[in-house]
Design an enzyme around this catalytic site. Structure first.
Site, short mmCIF file in Angstrom:
data_model
loop_
_atom_site.label_atom_id
_atom_site.label_comp_id
_atom_site.label_asym_id
_atom_site.label_seq_id
_atom_site.Cartn_x
_atom_site.Cartn_y
_atom_site.Cartn_z
N VAL A 12 0.61 -1.45 0.03
CA VAL A 12 -0.03 0.05 0.04
C VAL A 12 0.88 1.32 -0.07
O VAL A 12 0.42 2.34 -0.77
CB VAL A 12 -1.14 -0.01 1.27
CG1 VAL A 12 -1.89 1.24 1.08
CG2 VAL A 12 -1.92 -1.09 1.15
N LYS A 100 -6.97 -1.66 9.02
CA LYS A 100 -8.44 -2.18 9.72
C LYS A 100 -8.15 -2.65 10.83
O LYS A 100 -8.93 -2.50 11.84
CB LYS A 100 -9.14 -2.92 8.64
CG LYS A 100 -8.34 -4.40 7.95
CD LYS A 100 -7.94 -3.76 6.71
CE LYS A 100 -6.52 -4.95 6.31
NZ LYS A 100 -6.70 -5.40 4.86
N GLU A 124 -10.33 5.88 5.14
CA GLU A 124 -11.44 5.32 4.15
C GLU A 124 -10.99 3.86 3.56
O GLU A 124 -11.67 3.14 3.12
CB GLU A 124 -11.60 6.35 2.91
CG GLU A 124 -12.18 6.19 1.77
CD GLU A 124 -13.75 6.04 2.04
OE1 GLU A 124 -14.24 6.81 2.62
OE2 GLU A 124 -14.14 4.73 2.18
N GLY A 129 -11.38 -1.61 0.37
CA GLY A 129 -10.12 -1.04 -0.80
C GLY A 129 -10.90 0.17 -1.20
O GLY A 129 -10.83 1.09 -0.65
N ILE A 131 -13.43 1.52 -2.47
CA ILE A 131 -14.69 1.91 -2.72
C ILE A 131 -14.91 3.18 -1.61
O ILE A 131 -14.52 2.71 -0.33
CB ILE A 131 -15.70 0.66 -2.59
CG1 ILE A 131 -15.40 -0.44 -3.23
CG2 ILE A 131 -17.13 1.26 -2.47
CD1 ILE A 131 -16.09 -2.04 -2.84
N GLY A 182 -1.51 -9.43 -4.79
CA GLY A 182 -1.13 -8.63 -3.56
C GLY A 182 -2.62 -8.03 -2.70
O GLY A 182 -2.74 -7.14 -2.25
N GLU A 185 -3.66 -10.74 3.04
CA GLU A 185 -2.81 -10.18 4.15
C GLU A 185 -1.64 -10.90 4.16
O GLU A 185 -1.33 -12.07 3.65
CB GLU A 185 -3.68 -10.34 5.60
CG GLU A 185 -4.78 -9.66 5.52
CD GLU A 185 -4.94 -8.43 5.41
OE1 GLU A 185 -4.19 -7.66 6.22
OE2 GLU A 185 -5.35 -7.45 4.32
N LYS A 200 -13.76 -5.34 9.30
CA LYS A 200 -14.19 -4.40 8.59
C LYS A 200 -15.63 -4.20 9.13
O LYS A 200 -16.09 -2.95 8.85
CB LYS A 200 -14.12 -4.80 7.11
CG LYS A 200 -12.67 -4.76 6.75
CD LYS A 200 -12.45 -5.31 5.19
CE LYS A 200 -11.13 -5.23 4.72
NZ LYS A 200 -10.94 -6.18 3.49
N GLY A 297 -6.10 -4.65 -3.05
CA GLY A 297 -4.78 -4.19 -4.11
C GLY A 297 -4.18 -2.88 -3.93
O GLY A 297 -4.73 -2.12 -3.34
N1 HSE Z 1 -6.65 -8.77 2.58
C1 HSE Z 1 -7.66 -7.75 2.11
C2 HSE Z 1 -8.68 -8.26 1.31
C3 HSE Z 1 -6.92 -6.64 1.75
O1 HSE Z 1 -8.30 -9.36 0.71
O2 HSE Z 1 -9.81 -7.72 1.10
C4 HSE Z 1 -7.74 -5.44 1.66
O3 HSE Z 1 -8.31 -4.73 2.79
#
Ligand code: HSE
Length: 407
Positions: A12, A100, A124, A129, A131, A182, A185, A200, A297
């Site tokens: 990121v 998160k 955000e 991701g 959105i 990518g 986690e 989340k 991503g």
């Molecule tokens: N590992 C998380 C996913 C990354 O796959 O959604 C984004 O938060």
């Protein structure tokens, strides 16, 4: 000019640098002044990479530099991210993050520290991701009492399930691909066991309900028990399987859960495939809304992080109000929540269906020709507790998947 520092040059962090470089002119225009990355904190060196001239290894360099107004925390994990975030806020710097885990655990406290100092702690990128969902919850859906959020909130598991269902891929191969892209986690257990989606939905629910939903109170099941056989049943029923995270407020009771569900093709979440995420929100005056886009991503996540940098640059000495008090929401036990189930059992319908019907009442039989020694059925609406008692009495259950009911 606003000077910023980026903590972490991983997937990121490098995305944040790339987004700011690619869209430098338009980003600076939208922020009202130039955004400049002064430091990037990382344990590693990057010889040959132009980023090397900005690399620092000591967080105190950033903390003690009064020019730094915004700290971008994209390290992941609770520590040292929590300590650094707190120190930065105490030193008068706004912080934004994609973390998160940290937001789910300490979001209420960090937002409060920012609020009393006229700073901002924005996140955000922590959900969905790229959105936009945190900002809509904080600023757009404020006329509503939100009573439901249901989301596909993890890109890795959605990618794996899509590959298994559409291409017949096996779990391990699909996970490896998600890692290569990518999406996953560092420890993909957080994705596949549902912990990431759990954090989340805890964040989104806390913002929607205005009180702290503790992720540790949320019943969570991942996708590791979903097999090729389960998928044959789903297809036979004309359904798909999605890892859903949902929370509902019914009267004064709050429910939250993360688990794989079977979805009908008329469900708005049915066609959310691959790394895409979607968040369905119901408000008492709005009705339904759905947010959809790239859920994981490097660049989608970085896009959301940089949108927070811009917002913080526009509000340097002014807190953007949001509601997430530290008062803890008491979640209601899911054992009373009701739904239908797809159940796979050992045996043959000719000899064993009668026993099933004696325990479960009217069921719909499903037979998959290529699977011998087992059959499946869907139940009528049952509570979780009723289902568990009946399954235990039957004693031959191989697996069960919940069936989503669209309210
Ligand atoms: N590992 C998380 C996913 C990354 O796959 O959604 C984004 O938060």
């Amino acid at each position: 000019m606003v000077q910023i520092a980026v903590l972490g040059y991983g997937t990121v962090g490098s995305g944040v640098v790339e987004v700011i470089n690619t869209n430098h002119t338009s980003i600076s225009k939208k922020a009202g002044q130039e955004i400049n990355i002064k430091y990037v904190l990382d344990l590693r060196d990057f010889p040959g990479d132009p980023i090397q001239e900005k690399i620092v290894h000591d967080f105190n360099v950033i903390l003690n530099d009064p020019e730094i107004k915004i700290v971008v925390e994209v390290m992941g994990g609770v520590e040292p991210a929590y300590t650094y975030t707190k120190q930065a806020l105490m030193a008068g710097k706004s912080v934004c993050t994609s973390n998160k885990e940290l937001v789910a655990r300490h979001g209420a406290e960090l937002m409060e520290i920012a609020r009393v100092r006229n700073l901002n702690y924005l996140f955000e990128a922590s959900c969905g991701g790229g959105i936009p969902i945190i900002r809509p919850l904080n600023s757009s859906l404020t006329a509503d009492e939100i009573d439901e959020i249901t989301g596909i909130l993890n890109g890795t598991t959605n990618y794996i399930l899509t590959k298994m269902i559409q291409d017949g891929s096996d779990f391990e191969t699909a996970l490896r691909q998600a890692q290569e892209y990518g999406y996953a986690e560092r420890n993909p257990e957080a994705d596949v066991e549902g912990y990431d989606a759990c954090r989340k939905i805890a964040i989104l629910s806390s913002l929607a309900f205005g009180e702290h939903v503790d992720y540790e109170d949320i019943y969570t099941e991942g996708i590791t028990k979903i097999t090729k056989e389960d998928i044959l049943y789903a297809k036979k029923l004309g359904k798909t399987i999605k890892l859903l995270a949902y929370s509902r407020k019914i009267g004064q009771s709050f429910y939250a859960m993360v688990a794989p569900f079977l979805l009908d093709d008329n469900d708005p979440l049915y066609s959310v495939n691959g790394v895409f995420n979607a968040i369905f929100v119901h408000g008492n005056v709005l009705g339904d809304a759905m947010f959809y886009g790239s859920g994981a991503g490097k660049l989608p996540t970085a896009s959301a992080v940089v949108s927070d940098v811009i917002d913080e640059a526009k509000h340097l000495n002014r807190n953007i109000m949001s509601f997430w008090s530290s008062t803890k929401v008491q979640l209601t036990d899911i054992s009373n929540s009701q739904r239908r189930f797809l159940v796979r059992v050992k045996g043959n319908p000719e000899t064993d269906l009668k026993n099933v019907e004696e325990i479960f009442g009217t069921v719909k039989l499903i037979k998959i020709p290529e699977l011998t020694g087992e059959f499946g059925f869907t139940t009528e609406v049952l509570s979780e507790a009723e289902y568990n008692a009946k399954a235990e009495k039957l004693g031959t259950v191989i697996s069960r998947i919940r069936i989503r009911h669209v309210h």
